[in-house]
Enzyme design. Structure first.
Site, PDB file in Angstrom:
ATOM      1  N   LYS A  51       0.844  -1.203   0.000  1.00 42.41           N
ATOM      2  CA  LYS A  51       0.000   0.000   0.000  1.00 42.41           C
ATOM      3  C   LYS A  51       0.878   1.252   0.000  1.00 42.41           C
ATOM      4  O   LYS A  51       0.592   2.210  -0.714  1.00 42.41           O
ATOM      5  CB  LYS A  51      -0.936  -0.008   1.217  1.00 42.41           C
ATOM      6  CG  LYS A  51      -2.053  -1.048   1.080  1.00 42.41           C
ATOM      7  CD  LYS A  51      -2.837  -1.236   2.358  1.00 42.41           C
ATOM      8  CE  LYS A  51      -3.788  -2.417   2.241  1.00 42.41           C
ATOM      9  NZ  LYS A  51      -4.476  -2.754   3.495  1.00 42.41           N
ATOM     10  N   GLN A  95      -4.327  -1.077   9.673  1.00 45.15           N
ATOM     11  CA  GLN A  95      -4.202  -2.428   9.123  1.00 45.15           C
ATOM     12  C   GLN A  95      -4.734  -3.450  10.137  1.00 45.15           C
ATOM     13  O   GLN A  95      -4.317  -3.471  11.287  1.00 45.15           O
ATOM     14  CB  GLN A  95      -2.721  -2.720   8.794  1.00 45.15           C
ATOM     15  CG  GLN A  95      -2.486  -4.071   8.142  1.00 45.15           C
ATOM     16  CD  GLN A  95      -3.137  -4.182   6.758  1.00 45.15           C
ATOM     17  OE1 GLN A  95      -3.102  -3.245   5.972  1.00 45.15           O
ATOM     18  NE2 GLN A  95      -3.743  -5.329   6.470  1.00 45.15           N
ATOM     19  N   ASP A 118     -11.078   3.502   4.414  1.00 43.91           N
ATOM     20  CA  ASP A 118     -11.505   2.102   4.278  1.00 43.91           C
ATOM     21  C   ASP A 118     -13.024   1.981   4.284  1.00 43.91           C
ATOM     22  O   ASP A 118     -13.563   0.921   3.958  1.00 43.91           O
ATOM     23  CB  ASP A 118     -10.917   1.253   5.416  1.00 43.91           C
ATOM     24  CG  ASP A 118      -9.640   0.540   4.991  1.00 43.91           C
ATOM     25  OD1 ASP A 118      -9.519   0.217   3.789  1.00 43.91           O
ATOM     26  OD2 ASP A 118      -8.777   0.301   5.852  1.00 43.91           O
TER      27      ASP A 118
END
Ligand code: NAP
Length: 286
Positions: A51, A95, A118
Site C-alpha cells: 500500500k 491495518q 476504508d
C-alpha cells in the site's frame, strides 16, 4: 471473457497520478495517507508495504506509524487522534487484524469519518445503507468499478452475493441494490446458513463470491452466460486460488475474474482513489 483487474487497476492508478500532479502544479500540498500497523504479522507487513509503495507511485504521501505489538489501546487511540488532527493527513488506514487484546472496532470508530478511507466507520456504513455519498469499502467499490469499466450493467439483473462480511459481502449487496446502471439489481445475500447454495447461485446473472473457500463454487452451480466475480483469495499448497473452480466455471461464464489478477489489485486502487477523493474534499488542499 477474462476481466483483467490488474489492467483496470493500473489505469485507475495512472488517472490518479495525473489528477494529483495537476493539482500539485497549482501549488497544493500532496494527498496524505497515515498507515497504522501494530505488531509484526508478516502478511500485514507485506500488505502495508504494498500500500505504501502504491501511494508513492501516484504521489500520495504516506505517513507510516509502525507500532510495537505491545502497544496499548490508549496509545493506539492517541496515535489515531493525532492523525485525525493532522492537516497533512487526508486518510487513515488501520491495518487489521490487530494483535490480541486490542479492540479493533473501538479503534475503527475513533477514526474521523472524513478520513476513513476504508469506509468501515459506522457513520460511513450507515451512509452507504442510506444511499448517501461517502467513502465505500475498497473491495466492494473495486468490484463495482470493474463492472462499470467493462460495461457490464447490473440494472434489472439477478445478483447473488455469497458471503455477508462487513468488509465485502454486506456492503457489496448494498451497492448492487442502489439505484443506478451498475446497481438496480435484485440482490440475494447468501451465507453459511443458506440452504441449497447451488440453487441460489444458478439463479444469478451476476455471481459474486466472497466465501474464502478454495474452488468451492463449481460449474454445475453457475448459469450459462453468468458474470462471475471471484473475490476470494485462498492460499493453497498449489498457490493462490479463488472461491470458484476456475477451469470449469470459466467455460460456463460469459465473463470471470481470475485469482490472482482480478479483484485483488482493485482493492488497493480504490484505497488510493478514496484517499485522493478525501484530499479533494479537504478545503485546505485548495
Ligand atoms: P469472512 O469474514 O470469513 O466471511 C465469509 C463469509 O462467507 C461469511 O459470511 C460466511 O457465512 C460465508 N461462508 C463461508 N462458508 C460458506 C459456505 N460454505 N456457504 C455459504 N457461505 C459461506 O471473509 P471476508 O473477509 O469477507 O473474505 C472473503 C474472501 O474474500 C476471503 O477469501 C478473503 O481472502 C477475500 N478477500 C479478498 C479481498 C480482495 O482484495 N480481493 C479483500 C477482502 C477479502 P457466515 O456469515 O454465516 O459465517
Amino acid at each position: 471473457m477474462l476481466i483483467d483487474g490488474k489492467k483496470i487497476a493500473a489505469d485507475i492508478r495512472a488517472e490518479l497520478t495525473d489528477r494529483v500532479a495537476t493539482e500539485q502544479k497549482l501549488g497544493h500540498r500532496p494527498p496524505g495517507l497515515a498507515v497504522i500497523l501494530v505488531g509484526d504479522d508478516p502478511a500485514s507487513q507485506v500488505y502495508v508495504r504494498n500500500k505504501e509503495r502504491a501511494c508513492a507511485e501516484v504521489g500520495i504521501c504516506s505517513f507510516p506509524h509502525h507500532l510495537p505489538a505491545q502497544t496499548t489501546q490508549e496509545a493506539l487511540l492517541r496515535c489515531i487522534a493525532a492523525c485525525n488532527s493532522d492537516p497533512a493527513v487526508d486518510g487513515i488506514l488501520l491495518q487489521l487484524p490487530l494483535p490480541a487484546g486490542l479492540d479493533a472496532q473501538a479503534c475503527l470508530e475513533a477514526i474521523a469519518p472524513a478520513k476513513d478511507v476504508d469506509g468501515f466507520h459506522p457513520v460511513n456504513m450507515g451512509r452507504l445503507a442510506l444511499g448517501l455519498p461517502g467513502p465505500v469499502p475498497c473491495t466492494p467499490a473495486g468490484v463495482v468499478e470493474l463492472l462499470r469499466r467493462y460495461e457490464l450493467p447490473t440494472r434489472g439483473k439477478q445478483a447473488v452475493v455469497v458471503g455477508r462480511s462487513n468488509i465485502v459481502g454486506k456492503p457489496l449487496a448494498l451497492l448492487l441494490a442502489r439505484p443506478g446502471l451498475y446497481g438496480d439489481a435484485t440482490v440475494t445475500l447468501c451465507h453459511s446458513r443458506t440452504p441449497d447454495l447451488a440453487r441460489q447461485c444458478r439463479q444469478a446473472d451476476f455471481l459474486f463470491l466472497a466465501l474464502g473457500r478454495p474452488r468451492c463454487i463449481t460449474a454445475d452451480m453457475v448459469a450459462p452466460g453468468a458474470v462471475v466475480i471471484d473475490i476470494g483469495i485462498n492460499r493453497t499448497p498449489q498457490g493462490l486460488c479463488g472461491d470458484a473452480d476456475f477451469v470449469g466455471v470459466s467455460e460456463k461464464a460469459s465473463a470471470i475474474t481470475p485469482v490472482p489478477g482480478g479483484v485483488g489489485p482493485m482493492t488497493i486502487a480504490m484505497l488510493l482513489s478514496n484517499t485522493v477523493l478525501a484530499w479533494q474534499q479537504t478545503s485546505n488542499a485548495h
